[in-house]
Structures are given as C-alpha cells and as structure tokens.
Design an enzyme around this catalytic site. Structure first.
Site, PDB file in Angstrom:
ATOM      1  CB  ALA A   1      -0.936   0.000   1.212  1.00 38.90           C
ATOM      2  N   GLY A   2       2.118   1.175   0.263  1.00 43.52           N
ATOM      3  CA  GLY A   2       2.936   2.375   0.418  1.00 43.52           C
ATOM      4  C   GLY A   2       3.101   3.170  -0.865  1.00 43.52           C
TER       5      GLY A   2
ATOM      6  CD  GLN B   1      -2.669   0.305   5.207  1.00 39.22           C
ATOM      7  OE1 GLN B   1      -1.828   0.058   4.343  1.00 39.22           O
ATOM      8  NE2 GLN B   1      -2.343   0.499   6.483  1.00 39.22           N
TER       9      GLN B   1
ATOM     10  N   GLY C   1       0.294   2.204   9.222  1.00 34.53           N
ATOM     11  CA  GLY C   1       1.278   1.280   9.756  1.00 34.53           C
ATOM     12  C   GLY C   1       1.076  -0.144   9.282  1.00 34.53           C
TER      13      GLY C   1
ATOM     14  CE1 TYR D   1       6.075  -5.505   5.845  1.00 29.81           C
ATOM     15  CE2 TYR D   1       6.950  -7.739   6.039  1.00 29.81           C
ATOM     16  CZ  TYR D   1       6.333  -6.638   6.607  1.00 29.81           C
ATOM     17  OH  TYR D   1       5.975  -6.660   7.928  1.00 29.81           O
TER      18      TYR D   1
ATOM     19  N   GLY E   1      14.159  -2.482  12.903  1.00 32.58           N
ATOM     20  CA  GLY E   1      13.692  -2.872  14.222  1.00 32.58           C
ATOM     21  C   GLY E   1      14.593  -3.958  14.794  1.00 32.58           C
TER      22      GLY E   1
ATOM     23  CG  ASN F   1      10.957  -7.405  12.193  1.00 32.17           C
ATOM     24  OD1 ASN F   1      10.689  -8.571  11.952  1.00 32.17           O
ATOM     25  ND2 ASN F   1      10.104  -6.406  11.994  1.00 32.17           N
TER      26      ASN F   1
ATOM     27  CG  ASN G   1      12.633   2.444   1.752  1.00 31.53           C
ATOM     28  OD1 ASN G   1      11.478   2.043   1.600  1.00 31.53           O
ATOM     29  ND2 ASN G   1      13.391   2.052   2.760  1.00 31.53           N
TER      30      ASN G   1
ATOM     31  CG  HIS H   1      27.913 -10.448 -46.387  1.00 31.56           C
ATOM     32  ND1 HIS H   1      28.949 -10.597 -45.519  1.00 31.56           N
ATOM     33  CD2 HIS H   1      28.102 -11.377 -47.354  1.00 31.56           C
ATOM     34  CE1 HIS H   1      29.743 -11.568 -45.928  1.00 31.56           C
ATOM     35  NE2 HIS H   1      29.254 -12.054 -47.041  1.00 31.56           N
TER      36      HIS H   1
END
Length: 453
Positions: free
Chosen positions: A10-11, A73, A78, A100, A137, A166, A224, A360
């Site tokens: 969704a980003g 979403q 988040g 992801y 994380g 993570n 990102n 050729h």
C-alpha cells in the site's frame, strides 16, 4: 487449515520520487511485487491477499492475477493496520504468512524453512544479523528467546547496539494474529500501528516464537529510493548468475550479465559479457553467446553460436547454426540445421533451410528459403505494399546474386540462379538463370563537371 499469504503493497514510496507505486518499480524487468507473488505461489499459498492503497488503478492494471484478493488500506496507518485489513478473509485455524511487496529477492526455500519452524501453536519470524542495523527494528531476546521487537526510533542505547534485526516477515496462527492485531495501539514515535508489537504480545501469551535466518541477507533487501532499487537489481542478477554457474554455465563476467526472464541451459554453455536474456530462453548443449547480444523468447540448438551484438526475439534456431555478428532475428524466424546468418542481416517471419547461408546486409521478411541456398549481400524481399504483406518462396539450391530485390508474391524454383543487381517481379522456373539489370553502357571521352571558382 490453509496457508494465507498477506502481501503489503500500500505504500506510496515517496523517496522514489515517482508517480508509480513503489512496488511496481521493476527488478529484472518485472514489478517487485510480481516477484513476491510468484514466490508466495511456490510455497503453496492457498489464499493470496494483496493489501493496496496508493496507485490502486495502476496496480490492478499491471498486476492481473485471478488468484489475488485485493484488500484496500484506505489510510496508511502502519504495518499492523495494513495486515488487519485482511482479517475478514482468513479463518482462525489458518496459518497467515506476511510478506512485503518491495522485497523481491526472498527465496521459496527460505519461506519453506520459516513455515517448518513454526510450532502448531506458535509463531515464526524471519530475522537477519547485519553489520550495520541502522533503520531496522531490533530483535529483543531474553535467555535466548525472542520476547519482542523495538523500532529504531523507539530504541534505547542498549537496544540500538543489537545487530539482529526484524525483516517484517512472519507466520502465525490466524486466530492468534487476529487477537493480537485487535489489541495494537499507536502510542509510539511514528504514531502508527506496528505489526512488530504483536511479538511482545505473543511472548506474553506464552506463544512459542521461532526465529529463522535467510541464507543470504540480500534476500530481505528492500528499496525505498532508486539507489536501493539499483542495488536490488545487482543483487538479483548476482543470485541468477551464481545459480547458472553452479548449474554448469560459463559466464565470462558474472557482473556483466542480466537475466530478465527464465533461462534453461544445456551442457557447456558459454555466455560472454553484457548479454541480456529476456522472456523464456532455452540454450542447448555447447552453445556460445557473444558479447552484447540480446536474447528474448527464443530456442537455440546444440553447438550453435550467436556472435557479438546480435538481437534475437521469438526465433527458433536449430543445431549447428551460426548467427551474427550484428544480426537481428525477429519473431517467427526459423533457422534449420547448419544455417548461417551473418552481419547486418534482418529476418522476420522467415525460414532459412538446412545448410543455407545469408551472409551480409540482407532483409528476409515473410519468406520461405529452402536448403543449400546462397543469399547474396544486399538481397531484399520486398514483402509490403503499404497495406498488405506477401510471401517470397525460394526453393532448394537457389543462388541469389548480390543486390537482388524479390518483389513478393514471388516463387524462385529449385536450382535457379538470380544475377546480381536483378529485380525479380515474376516467378522463376527451376534451373533458370535470370538477369534483369540494365545493360552496361560505355561513353568515351566523358568529362566530369568542374566546379566554378
């Protein structure tokens, strides 16, 4: 019980500085999220849920798959909030695997190990140890057991020193995950609902938590910005090159090879530098591919060679053929055994028979060329009248002289000879010699014009 896979896509990807949703940016000429979807299928996903938000129309246009359940979403609050949008679509007894859309390198074998590590009443996380864990994380352990994850912005000095991080990838029971997600809050530095907070909840509920590492940290690399996207591309190509070399191929320089599709190889295949493979390509035994060549959706038979800077798309090349350098073979081209196509030759929807040669500067379009035919330099099949295409048929043992034009539709009979510089507009019978060029004239005492000063 079934395996549900939830893919977060969704980003917006603001740092990409693009109107294209982040997960649609390509790696190996395919959207990142498409790689993830394919991997999910390989591990046996029975339900595939794609959580989307930004760029919904583009996503649905580019990612057309009948087995996808599209989950909206509407607000990006988040990762925990994103996964929660899929709650209505899984059952309590199901396993739920979270992936992801911007981590395209994750391997099916890694996910199989993750699924196997999960206890029937437990959870399994994919973690990785990094030399520089900044931005990730941290995995918090007590007496060796995973007890939680703390995000970079919420970590204290002691936690920031932890190198195990993570990846976000986890698998849990549907009922337990539903319960944990319902208890999330956004009391953190980002003001978001973190999926990572369910780890501490699982520990508090005495849920067994297993941790699995990928074979290579590059599997969980994301993108990102466009710098990271380029790094992902190189990591992907490194993985593909190593796989091919382990399978027996020789890559002259693995760092200068791009696979943007699938490649099936026989024995003793040699691929020179700066070769690009697209679509589905099959190379037989003892095939050699020259530097700078591009192959797309083609089959090349045993002991054939593609010389440098050739472009081959949608072609079938038999055994012991020679192509190039600087040849273009377009869709519908067929080279039969021992055929030779040389420099600056283009073929489209054309067949070159056994042992025939086209050395050729030639165009063969909509043509059927028999066996043991010689096509002289500068030959053109004139197959298009501005509206329609027409076919040229050249039977076995024909000799076509240089600079010949064959105006289709036309048939050249077996054993015929076409003199150099001829324009052929009518059928030629077997064993005929045809010459249509203008007779040569000699003008004596000719004086060329002289420029006036």
């Amino acid at each position: 019980m079934s395996l549900n896979v939830v893919i977060l896509a969704a980003g917006k990807g603001t740092r990409m500085r693009s109107s294209l949703p982040k997960v649609l940016h390509p790696v190996a000429n395919k959207p990142m999220v498409s790689h993830v979807i394919e991997t999910a299928r390989k591990v046996g996903a029975e339900q595939l849920h794609l959580v989307y938000g930004h760029g919904a129309e583009l996503l649905k246009e580019r990612i057309q798959a009948s087995d996808l359940n599209w989950v909206l979403q509407a607000q990006q609050l988040g990762t925990g909030h994103a996964v929660a949008q899929a709650i209505p679509f899984w059952q309590d007894e199901d396993d739920v695997l979270v992936l992801y859309g911007d981590t395209p390198l994750i391997q099916p074998e890694t996910l199989q190990r993750l699924l196997a590590a999960k206890a029937s009443d437990g959870m399994a996380l994919l973690t990785v140890v990094l030399d520089n864990p900044t931005g990730y994380g941290r995995i918090v352990r007590s007496n060796g057991q995973v007890v939680g994850i703390v995000e970079q912005k919420d970590a204290n000095a002691e936690q920031l020193a932890i190198r195990e991080v993570n990846t976000g990838v986890l698998v849990a029971n549907g009922g337990q995950l539903r319960s944990w997600l319902s208890r999330l809050d956004n009391k953190n530095a980002q003001g978001e609902f973190y999926l990572t907070d369910v780890i501490a909840m699982a520990h508090a509920d005495n849920c067994p938590i297993a941790a699995v590492h990928p074979d290579d940290a590059m599997e969980v690399e994301g993108a990102n910005n466009r710098v990271q996207l380029a790094q992902l591309e190189r990591s992907y190509q490194k993985m593909q090159a190593e796989r091919l070399m382990i399978a027996g191929a020789t890559l002259i320089d693995p760092a200068r090879f791009d696979l943007r599709g699938t490649l099936e190889i026989g024995e003793e295949v040699v691929i020179d530098v700066n070769v690009i493979i697209e679509g589905k390509v099959v190379l037989g035994n003892h095939v050699r591919i020259g530097a700078g060549s591009v192959l797309k959706d083609c089959v090349i038979g045993d002991h054939s060679e593609v010389k440098p800077y050739s472009v081959i798309e949608g072609a079938q090349i038999a055994d012991q053929c020679s192509v190039g350098p600087f040849t273009r073979l377009r869709p519908g081209t067929v080279l039969e055994q021992d055929a030779h196509v040389g420099n600056f030759v283009e073929m489209k929807k054309a067949r070159l028979g056994v042992g025939s040669k086209c050395g050729h500067l030639t165009y063969l379009g909509d043509a059927e060329v028999g066996a043991k035919v010689n096509i002289g330099a500068g030959t053109i099949t004139c197959n298009y009248d501005g509206v329609n295409k027409f076919q040229t048929i050249i039977e076995d043992d024909v000799f076509v002289g240089s600079d010949t034009q064959l105006v289709a539709p036309v048939r050249i009979g077996k054993g015929a000879t076409l003199g150099a510089g001829s324009t052929i507009t009518k059928d030629v019978a077997e064993n005929e010699l045809v010459i249509t060029r203008v007779p040569q004239r000699h003008i004596q005492n000719w004086a060329r014009p002289v420029k006036k000063k």
